[in-house]
Design a protein around this motif. Sequence first.
Motif, PDB file in Angstrom:
ATOM      1  N   ILE A 198       0.827  -1.201   0.000  1.00 28.87           N
ATOM      2  CA  ILE A 198       0.000   0.000   0.000  1.00 28.87           C
ATOM      3  C   ILE A 198       0.863   1.253   0.000  1.00 28.87           C
ATOM      4  O   ILE A 198       0.599   2.212  -0.731  1.00 28.87           O
ATOM      5  CB  ILE A 198      -0.947  -0.007   1.211  1.00 28.87           C
ATOM      6  N   VAL A 199       1.907   1.265   0.799  1.00 31.66           N
ATOM      7  CA  VAL A 199       2.782   2.442   0.877  1.00 31.66           C
ATOM      8  C   VAL A 199       3.342   2.782  -0.501  1.00 31.66           C
ATOM      9  O   VAL A 199       3.302   3.938  -0.934  1.00 31.66           O
ATOM     10  CB  VAL A 199       3.921   2.200   1.888  1.00 31.66           C
ATOM     11  N   GLY A 200       3.851   1.772  -1.209  1.00 30.43           N
ATOM     12  CA  GLY A 200       4.401   2.021  -2.538  1.00 30.43           C
ATOM     13  C   GLY A 200       3.354   2.485  -3.526  1.00 30.43           C
ATOM     14  O   GLY A 200       3.600   3.391  -4.328  1.00 30.43           O
ATOM     15  N   LEU A 201       2.161   1.897  -3.454  1.00 27.16           N
ATOM     16  CA  LEU A 201       1.100   2.241  -4.402  1.00 27.16           C
ATOM     17  C   LEU A 201       0.552   3.644  -4.150  1.00 27.16           C
ATOM     18  O   LEU A 201       0.234   4.370  -5.096  1.00 27.16           O
ATOM     19  CB  LEU A 201      -0.021   1.210  -4.314  1.00 27.16           C
ATOM     20  N   ILE A 202       0.450   4.043  -2.883  1.00 23.25           N
ATOM     21  CA  ILE A 202       0.006   5.409  -2.585  1.00 23.25           C
ATOM     22  C   ILE A 202       1.056   6.403  -3.076  1.00 23.25           C
ATOM     23  O   ILE A 202       0.733   7.447  -3.661  1.00 23.25           O
ATOM     24  CB  ILE A 202      -0.251   5.592  -1.077  1.00 23.25           C
ATOM     25  N   ALA A 203       2.327   6.098  -2.855  1.00 20.29           N
ATOM     26  CA  ALA A 203       3.398   6.987  -3.320  1.00 20.29           C
ATOM     27  C   ALA A 203       3.385   7.127  -4.838  1.00 20.29           C
ATOM     28  O   ALA A 203       3.698   8.197  -5.381  1.00 20.29           O
ATOM     29  CB  ALA A 203       4.755   6.461  -2.848  1.00 20.29           C
ATOM     30  N   GLU A 204       2.996   6.052  -5.539  1.00 19.43           N
ATOM     31  CA  GLU A 204       2.937   6.083  -7.002  1.00 19.43           C
ATOM     32  C   GLU A 204       1.687   6.762  -7.530  1.00 19.43           C
ATOM     33  O   GLU A 204       1.576   7.047  -8.718  1.00 19.43           O
ATOM     34  CB  GLU A 204       2.995   4.656  -7.551  1.00 19.43           C
TER      35      GLU A 204
ATOM     36  N   ASP B 231      -5.824   6.978  -3.444  1.00 21.46           N
ATOM     37  CA  ASP B 231      -5.895   8.276  -2.771  1.00 21.46           C
ATOM     38  C   ASP B 231      -5.529   8.155  -1.293  1.00 21.46           C
ATOM     39  O   ASP B 231      -4.810   8.991  -0.752  1.00 21.46           O
ATOM     40  CB  ASP B 231      -7.315   8.854  -2.889  1.00 21.46           C
ATOM     41  N   ILE B 232      -6.065   7.104  -0.641  1.00 19.77           N
ATOM     42  CA  ILE B 232      -5.885   6.933   0.799  1.00 19.77           C
ATOM     43  C   ILE B 232      -5.447   5.504   1.068  1.00 19.77           C
ATOM     44  O   ILE B 232      -6.021   4.560   0.528  1.00 19.77           O
ATOM     45  CB  ILE B 232      -7.200   7.217   1.560  1.00 19.77           C
ATOM     46  N   GLY B 233      -4.435   5.336   1.908  1.00 16.98           N
ATOM     47  CA  GLY B 233      -3.997   4.010   2.323  1.00 16.98           C
ATOM     48  C   GLY B 233      -4.202   3.826   3.815  1.00 16.98           C
ATOM     49  O   GLY B 233      -4.119   4.787   4.582  1.00 16.98           O
TER      50      GLY B 233
END
Length: 295
Positions: A134-140, A144-146
């Motif tokens: 989730i952290v990587g996908l939110i950064a990418e 919108d919200i993790g």
Amino acid sequence: MQFDLTDLSLFRHVVEAGSITHGAERANLALAAASTRIRNMEKSLGAALLLRTRAGVTPTPAGRTLLQHSRTLLAGVERLREDLGSYTGGLTGQIRILSNTNALTEFLPEALSAFLAGHPQVSIDLEERLSDEIVGLIAEGVGDIGIVAGTVETGQLETYPFRSDRFVLVVPHDHVLAARPGISFTEVLEHDFVGLDRASALQRFLAGKASRTGKPIRLRVQLRSFDAVCRMVEAGVGLGIVPETTAHRAARTMAIGTVDLEDHWAARDLTLCIRSLKELPASARQLVEHLRKGA
């Protein structure tokens, strides 16, 4: 080169799903129509956008460039829709949330129900993932919200406290372990288990922890909810690992007991993570504030 918003949205879904089939499902398009659109995009560009293998698809360098611009353009369209929504009776738009299993099953249903009741023109796309994913996908910019475990390194993302819970071992009330005040995860691997589907974020997390001990989880039954896990435990099929909130609720009507897991990862402080609050669409900002109020 002529790409419309449907093309860009489809391409983003395909890359994020790693599959044209699953990307088409997310975009609500038939597989044949989605495949034709992707081929026409590549033909119009004059270059391949996807590398196709038996394991799925990954973007080429040209595809990664298109993905980056697609996310920017689609985010702009979403903001435009929300800004215009203020003239038609309130906020509109779609919010993408990526959540770990614990938050998704125990805390989000009530929180999202209350928010959506007050925002009938807003929709939410909710996906279960592992916290580190989730952290990587939110950064990418994928979501919108993790919502992640508080033990995960979140880098430069903005974070806010969400909820606290812990995982416990669930056993039949007359099981030999029922009288134990605590136990390690390694020790319980000697027993049969019931759990969630192997594709679930929690089950993948537990499988990873088990593999490091050299003792695989003996999963007898795979289920779709923590409540179902508790019912199978009550029937004596195996042991289960569920959030403490679930176990206490289930214990009111089921003949089960709980044993604390002594491993440090069992304690779960859940955290909201976003790229930037001020850059979120208005509806997503309001949802963040709504979720923070219950922290």
